[in-house]
Scaffold this active site. Structure first.
Site, PDB file in Angstrom:
ATOM      1  N   SER A  88       0.853  -1.189   0.000  1.00 21.78           N
ATOM      2  CA  SER A  88       0.000   0.000   0.000  1.00 21.78           C
ATOM      3  C   SER A  88       0.886   1.235   0.000  1.00 21.78           C
ATOM      4  O   SER A  88       2.025   1.198   0.497  1.00 21.78           O
ATOM      5  CB  SER A  88      -0.886   0.004   1.251  1.00 21.78           C
ATOM      6  OG  SER A  88      -1.540   1.254   1.415  1.00 21.78           O
ATOM      7  N   TYR A 124      -0.855  -0.413  10.198  1.00 21.88           N
ATOM      8  CA  TYR A 124      -1.075  -0.861   8.822  1.00 21.88           C
ATOM      9  C   TYR A 124       0.071  -0.372   7.933  1.00 21.88           C
ATOM     10  O   TYR A 124       0.675  -1.142   7.183  1.00 21.88           O
ATOM     11  CB  TYR A 124      -2.410  -0.354   8.296  1.00 21.88           C
ATOM     12  CG  TYR A 124      -2.747  -0.823   6.897  1.00 21.88           C
ATOM     13  CD1 TYR A 124      -3.250  -2.101   6.682  1.00 21.88           C
ATOM     14  CD2 TYR A 124      -2.569   0.014   5.799  1.00 21.88           C
ATOM     15  CE1 TYR A 124      -3.559  -2.546   5.405  1.00 21.88           C
ATOM     16  CE2 TYR A 124      -2.877  -0.417   4.516  1.00 21.88           C
ATOM     17  CZ  TYR A 124      -3.369  -1.696   4.331  1.00 21.88           C
ATOM     18  OH  TYR A 124      -3.667  -2.127   3.051  1.00 21.88           O
TER      19      TYR A 124
END
Length: 252
Positions: free
Chosen positions: A137, A147
């Protein structure tokens, strides 16, 4: 194209799109996820549309025994492409998240991807060909909770592994999208467009996968779909952390 590709998190979203596009390029598939019914839908679509062989492997990758079964499947030697796509998101408020959820999150994004890559590599190296695609990501380039930290590990590992193994015929590519129209955000209790994210920053899954596979075919270590996100990543390297963190806090 590859003889066979194994895709984790293949029941929906980017995983299902990887399945469709790889099958369209001539690959047989091994689809891995927890939801058999959803996997069967994807498998039936691929068989009907592309006429490829599809194996469904139901597994919870956070269960040691079921993860071992997927590792064993990879060690069988007939997998030419591994797509590490399985993952989930958590609330950015780290101090409010149950620590057990955070540990599961870390294990799935880092340990599971590492174990599956390790299982796939020997046969690929012996054959002198293979592709490993790690779905990361743009969050991995900025300070954005656990994350972003987990995806940052995946990006760094992919960059290193691609340098080391590409001369031996195996490429490793981190695909780093931003916000994508999939059910990832729905699982967080959110709907696209309700996160304070500009419409122009939302990507479609087909574009992300197409650009990711193109980057893998060219042997690139990192793919950042969309020039907008490429600019954001470049800007994050020169702006102060407090500015980057504040900007990255939009959406989940």
């Amino acid at each position: 194209m590859a003889r066979a590709a194994l895709i984790t998190g293949a029941s929906s979203g980017l995983g299902a799109e990887f399945a469709r596009q790889l099958a369209a390029r001539g690959a047989d598939l091994v689809l891995v996820a927890r939801d058999r019914a959803a996997l069967d839908v994807v498998a039936a679509d691929v068989r009907e549309t592309h006429g490829r062989r599809v194996e469904v492997l139901v597994a919870d990758l956070l269960d040691d025994g079921e993860l071992a079964a997927v590792e064993k499947r990879l060690r069988s030697g007939d997998i030419d492409v591994l797509v590490n796509n399985a993952g989930f998101g958590l609330d950015l408020r780290f101090e409010q998240n149950p620590i057990d959820d955070e540990v599961r999150h870390l294990r799935l994004h880092v340990e599971v991807a590492m174990r599956l890559t390790r299982a796939a590599l020997p046969a690929m190296l012996e054959r002198g060909s293979g592709r490993i695609v790690n779905v990361a990501s743009v969050a991995g380039f900025v300070p954005r909770g656990t994350y972003g930290a987990a995806k940052g590990w995946l990006i760094s590992f992919s960059r290193w592994a691609n340098v080391v193994y590409r001369p031996r015929g195996v490429t490793v590519t981190a695909v780093c999208p931003g916000f994508v129209h999939t059910n990832f955000h729905e699982r967080l209790g959110l709907a696209p467009g309700h996160e304070g994210v500009a419409p122009g920053l939302w990507l479609d899954a087909a574009t992300v996968v197409r650009e990711g596979l193109r980057a893998a075919a060219r042997g690139r270590s990192v793919s950042v779909p969309s020039w907008r996100y490429a600019l954001l990543v470049a800007g994050s390297r020169v702006l102060p952390d407090r500015v980057v963190v504040r900007a990255a806090a939009r959406g989940r």
